[in-house]
Design an enzyme around this catalytic site. Structure first.
Site, PDB file in Angstrom:
ATOM      1  N   GLU A   9      19.473  78.821 -13.915  1.00 27.90           N
ATOM      2  CA  GLU A   9      20.916  79.062 -13.833  1.00 27.90           C
ATOM      3  C   GLU A   9      21.267  80.492 -13.479  1.00 27.90           C
ATOM      4  O   GLU A   9      22.256  80.736 -12.796  1.00 27.90           O
ATOM      5  CB  GLU A   9      21.617  78.744 -15.164  1.00 27.90           C
ATOM      6  CG  GLU A   9      21.429  77.339 -15.657  1.00 27.90           C
ATOM      7  CD  GLU A   9      20.382  77.312 -16.748  1.00 27.90           C
ATOM      8  OE1 GLU A   9      19.289  77.851 -16.510  1.00 27.90           O
ATOM      9  OE2 GLU A   9      20.645  76.751 -17.809  1.00 27.90           O
ATOM     10  N   ASP A  82      18.490  75.216 -18.524  1.00 17.92           N
ATOM     11  CA  ASP A  82      18.307  75.277 -19.981  1.00 17.92           C
ATOM     12  C   ASP A  82      17.930  73.922 -20.578  1.00 17.92           C
ATOM     13  O   ASP A  82      18.292  72.867 -20.043  1.00 17.92           O
ATOM     14  CB  ASP A  82      19.595  75.779 -20.649  1.00 17.92           C
ATOM     15  CG  ASP A  82      19.777  77.282 -20.468  1.00 17.92           C
ATOM     16  OD1 ASP A  82      18.796  77.972 -20.115  1.00 17.92           O
ATOM     17  OD2 ASP A  82      20.903  77.773 -20.686  1.00 17.92           O
ATOM     18  N   ASP A  84      18.914  71.669 -22.650  1.00 23.80           N
ATOM     19  CA  ASP A  84      19.917  70.913 -23.401  1.00 23.80           C
ATOM     20  C   ASP A  84      20.650  70.002 -22.428  1.00 23.80           C
ATOM     21  O   ASP A  84      20.341  69.981 -21.231  1.00 23.80           O
ATOM     22  CB  ASP A  84      20.889  71.841 -24.143  1.00 23.80           C
ATOM     23  CG  ASP A  84      21.602  72.829 -23.217  1.00 23.80           C
ATOM     24  OD1 ASP A  84      21.530  72.659 -21.976  1.00 23.80           O
ATOM     25  OD2 ASP A  84      22.229  73.779 -23.718  1.00 23.80           O
ATOM     26  N   GLU A  86      23.573  70.196 -21.149  1.00 24.93           N
ATOM     27  CA  GLU A  86      24.260  70.905 -20.066  1.00 24.93           C
ATOM     28  C   GLU A  86      23.256  71.293 -18.982  1.00 24.93           C
ATOM     29  O   GLU A  86      23.522  71.160 -17.790  1.00 24.93           O
ATOM     30  CB  GLU A  86      24.947  72.165 -20.630  1.00 24.93           C
ATOM     31  CG  GLU A  86      26.183  72.605 -19.876  1.00 24.93           C
ATOM     32  CD  GLU A  86      27.325  71.614 -19.946  1.00 24.93           C
ATOM     33  OE1 GLU A  86      27.979  71.423 -18.891  1.00 24.93           O
ATOM     34  OE2 GLU A  86      27.575  71.022 -20.998  1.00 24.93           O
ATOM     35  N   TYR A 298      15.543  79.582 -27.506  1.00 27.84           N
ATOM     36  CA  TYR A 298      16.847  79.114 -27.029  1.00 27.84           C
ATOM     37  C   TYR A 298      17.886  79.179 -28.137  1.00 27.84           C
ATOM     38  O   TYR A 298      17.631  78.796 -29.284  1.00 27.84           O
ATOM     39  CB  TYR A 298      16.725  77.680 -26.511  1.00 27.84           C
ATOM     40  CG  TYR A 298      17.929  77.228 -25.728  1.00 27.84           C
ATOM     41  CD1 TYR A 298      18.412  77.983 -24.659  1.00 27.84           C
ATOM     42  CD2 TYR A 298      18.593  76.050 -26.052  1.00 27.84           C
ATOM     43  CE1 TYR A 298      19.526  77.578 -23.943  1.00 27.84           C
ATOM     44  CE2 TYR A 298      19.693  75.625 -25.331  1.00 27.84           C
ATOM     45  CZ  TYR A 298      20.158  76.409 -24.286  1.00 27.84           C
ATOM     46  OH  TYR A 298      21.264  76.000 -23.580  1.00 27.84           O
ATOM     47  N   ARG A 300      21.020  77.842 -28.458  1.00 28.07           N
ATOM     48  CA  ARG A 300      21.970  76.763 -28.766  1.00 28.07           C
ATOM     49  C   ARG A 300      21.199  75.642 -29.454  1.00 28.07           C
ATOM     50  O   ARG A 300      20.584  74.805 -28.795  1.00 28.07           O
ATOM     51  CB  ARG A 300      22.667  76.269 -27.493  1.00 28.07           C
ATOM     52  CG  ARG A 300      23.589  77.324 -26.900  1.00 28.07           C
ATOM     53  CD  ARG A 300      24.397  76.818 -25.722  1.00 28.07           C
ATOM     54  NE  ARG A 300      25.204  77.893 -25.175  1.00 28.07           N
ATOM     55  CZ  ARG A 300      24.827  78.691 -24.176  1.00 28.07           C
ATOM     56  NH1 ARG A 300      23.632  78.506 -23.606  1.00 28.07           N
ATOM     57  NH2 ARG A 300      25.610  79.656 -23.739  1.00 28.07           N
ATOM     58  N   HIS A 344      15.275  71.263 -30.274  1.00 25.78           N
ATOM     59  CA  HIS A 344      14.813  72.646 -30.167  1.00 25.78           C
ATOM     60  C   HIS A 344      14.436  73.198 -31.525  1.00 25.78           C
ATOM     61  O   HIS A 344      14.852  72.687 -32.550  1.00 25.78           O
ATOM     62  CB  HIS A 344      15.918  73.532 -29.575  1.00 25.78           C
ATOM     63  CG  HIS A 344      16.551  72.960 -28.365  1.00 25.78           C
ATOM     64  ND1 HIS A 344      15.831  72.584 -27.266  1.00 25.78           N
ATOM     65  CD2 HIS A 344      17.851  72.671 -28.089  1.00 25.78           C
ATOM     66  CE1 HIS A 344      16.663  72.089 -26.362  1.00 25.78           C
ATOM     67  NE2 HIS A 344      17.882  72.120 -26.835  1.00 25.78           N
TER      68      HIS A 344
END
Length: 699
Positions: A9, A82, A84, A86, A298, A300, A344
């Site tokens: 990203e 990432d 997740d 998203e 990570y 989140r 995670h």
């Protein structure tokens, strides 16, 4: 020529990964999402199973062209967004835009950006996980249906620029409900009576507990006077002494929520700032000879799970640095709360060997402070429990029972490194002197104090995040953006670090309660989160979730369209005229609090800050000094006649002049030494050395 294209990203992440992979790989950044629903329309075909209509995001055409050109020159493309939902959606949109087969092993994920983790991830690429993609699509479409269909109603009936959101509206409701609780609160009087003693050179206090063995409240002065009369001129008799050993366990490693809360308490960081700095630590920073390294996992996550490798590394470090006694007999395992996603690990340093001291020269002040918080919390979470000696003494005087308690650290364990902060102030209790049963004591003084019960506190950002997490509203990735949005929209503003609802926020919540009760209902929103988590786990069909929600929502929309009345939000008038057009200025609420604005917008766009006078004259021109805020919201004190006069102070004025040189005196908190916590009053003139300590008890 490179054989592989890797897409992430951000440029920072691309730079870090590029160093690990070598010359056979080109690593490029998509700069986040490349496709999304159109801004100008709903973009969802409700009749066709809620099919979304995605378009290339404005400004991303050149990025996509560059990625397409690069993709033609390589054997394979890996999508490393990432780890997740998203990130999975970004990978899926990239696969669509670059004609990559999503069923091929093109997806690479890693929980930390370290050389080993990245290389291991590329050994086992997988296909795109459509359950994760559908979970993201369902959230995105659900938020679009709510936002794009309620917001126009609010524009029409109240004011342009307003918005409603599935999570945001419930967060505003929590703030509004708390404010209403505070307004409705009736304080109740109560009293405490404490006796102060000096024994063996040590001062300690005991508080009235009750009569006999029963806890007895003191609701008014009459009960206090009755107690004081009953114990007048009597000695205290020690009835019982209890000594116990208590173990205190460390807090688990950070989740997104607990990191935001602790960073607010200890570093004074807003939630958005915490996530911004954590992102930098995760994506990688240059730390000298080791090059660019991702320093944390990570950020989140709502799991407290830790990998075995990380635990083993922490064990070796703790035993080496602190000694065997500081490591527990068995590995610490923390249970993740019900409903949390365990994909995670918790947030931890990628290596405990990257100590805050070793990375300090390479990090900014904010990066270092947040990294140290994460490092300390993780290492402490793996350490031995602290052992405290506690003592409780019951003292009898007539029929009245007084109790004194105290504790001291017998073995510090994890507390030698880190102690979790709290939202409430705590008074430290020292250990009591060596008191014995049957001993008689005379108090130095007996002090009655009147108190009143306090209303529940307004939410800080950290407290609101904690409440949202406990209620199951939102997820780790949504806390910070939600807080940001409700302040940008003017539904709440910050006063003394507390969230206060505006009149606009209260009106919007009342309207949503009346016409869209599900949208604003805490339990409904929490259940919706569970359903969306079910989509992510592959247990629930995402179209069915949307369909079930939309049937009732459509009915609510139809009623609201017909019955919602137009509401005029009254603007608060200021005692000041607009110097550009002469209209009377009004108070407006912005992201950073109240400001003055001309009501003639858009013809007149004049705005100005609300200046708070501090009662000190400007030594340069004689005008008033006022409180101002800089670009980064840092408070300073400048002349009201700016820009004609540019005099400023960076510390709060002490409301009087220096007796030596007549310059303004300023206040500074003492951070270290014997006077830590006290206020130093010093001269603002750097060439003058006048200082004094502010007397205790003054503001």
């Amino acid at each position: 020529m490179a054989d592989y294209l890797v897409i992430v990203e951000s440029p920072a992440k691309a730079k870090t990964i590029g160093k690990y992979l070598g010359k056979k790989y080109i690593v490029k950044a998509s700069m986040g999402h490349v496709r999304d629903l159109p801004k100008s329309q709903l973009g969802v075909d409700v009749e066709d199973s809620f099919s979304p209509r995605y378009i290339t995001i404005r400004g991303k055409g050149n990025v996509l062209k560059e990625l397409k050109d690069s993709s033609k020159k390589v054997k394979a493309i890996y999508l490393a967004a990432d780890p997740d939902r998203e990130g999975e959606a970004i990978a899926w949109h990239l696969a669509h835009s670059l004609d990559i087969d999503a069923q091929e092993p093109c997806r690479v994920v890693f929980n930390e950006i370290t050389k080993q983790a990245v290389k291991d991830a590329f050994q086992q690429p997988r296909k795109i996980n459509m359950d994760l993609v559908n979970a993201q699509q369902a959230r995105r479409i659900l938020d679009r249906l709510v936002g794009y269909q309620i917001s126009p109603l609010l524009w029409k009936k109240i004011r342009k620029g307003l918005s409603a959101g599935r999570v945001q509206s419930v967060a505003v409701r929590l703030i509004v409900d708390r404010e209403q609780e505070i307004r409705a609160f009736n304080p109740e009087e109560y009293w405490t009576v404490t006796a102060q003693f000096k024994e063996q050179g040590q001062t300690f206090t005991a508080a009235f507990y009750g009569y006999g063995k029963k806890k007895t409240p003191l609701p008014s002065r009459a009960e206090v006077d009755q107690l004081l009369e009953a114990i007048r001129d009597q000695e205290f008799f020690i009835e019982d002494v209890k000594k116990t050993e208590r173990r205190r366990n460390p807090s688990p490693p950070f989740t997104t929520s607990s990191l935001q809360q602790e960073a607010a308490r200890k570093l004074n960081f807003r939630a958005a700032k915490t996530m911004q700095v954590a992102q930098q630590l995760y994506e990688g920073l240059d730390i000298g000879a080791l090059g660019t390294v991702g320093l944390i996992t990570y950020m989140r996550t709502d799991s407290t799970r830790i990998s075995t490798l990380a635990q083993e590394e922490a064990k070796e470090f703790i035993i080496s640095e602190y000694g065997q006694d500081f490591y527990p007999a068995t590995l610490r395992q923390y249970s993740t709360k019900s409903g949390a996603q365990d994909a995670h690990e918790a947030i931890r340093p990628t290596s405990v060997l990257h100590t805050p001291e070793t990375v300090k020269p390479y990090l900014s002040r904010d990066q270092l402070r947040l990294y140290k918080l994460i490092w300390d919390r993780f290492v402490a979470s793996q350490m031995a429990s602290a052992v405290l000696d506690t003592m409780s003494v019951d003292m009898r005087i007539g029929e009245a029972l007084f109790r004194a308690t105290g504790s001291k650290i017998k073995f510090p364990g994890f507390m030698s490194l880190y102690i979790e902060g709290t939202d409430e102030s705590e008074e430290e209790q020292g250990y009591l002197p060596d008191l014995q049963p049957q001993q008689r004591l005379k108090p130095n003084q007996i002090e009655p104090k009147q108190h009143f019960t306090q209303p529940p506190p307004r939410y800080t950002e950290a407290r609101l995040v904690k409440t949202m997490e406990e209620l199951g509203i939102g997820r780790p990735s949504t806390y910070a953006p939600t807080l940001d949005t409700i302040q940008k929209r003017g539904y709440a503003l910050m006063e003394d670090k507390k969230l206060v609802p505006t009149e606009l926020g209260e009106i919007v919540v009342d309207i949503l309660k009346e016409f869209f009760p599900q949208i604003i209902d805490v339990e409904f929103t929490a259940n919706m989160e569970k359903n969306l988590d079910g989509v992510e786990d592959g247990d629930v069909d995402w179209v069915a979730v949307l369909d079930h929600f939309y049937k009732d929502f459509q009915d609510d929309l139809a009623v609201a369209e017909k019955e919602m009345e137009k509401i005029q939000v009254q603007e608060e008038l200021a005692d000041e005229a607009c110097e550009k057009c002469g209209r009377q200025m009004v108070y407006k609420h912005g992201r950073f609090g109240k400001f003055l604005a001309c009501p003639g917008f858009p013809e007149c766009r004049n705005t100005k800050p609300i200046l708070k006078e501090v009662g000190v004259p400007c030594p340069k021109c004689g005008g008033d000094l006022v409180e101002r805020k800089g670009k980064r919201r840092k408070i300073f004190y400048g002349c009201k006649n700016y820009p004609e006069c540019d005099y400023i102070l960076w510390d709060p004025p002490a409301n009087r002049s220096c007796p030596t040189c007549k310059s303004p005196l300023v206040k500074k908190k003492i951070a270290k030494g014997a006077d830590k916590g006290k206020t130093l009053i010093k001269c603002s003139n750097e060439s003058c050395e006048y200082t004094e300590l502010e007397p205790t008890g003054q503001a």
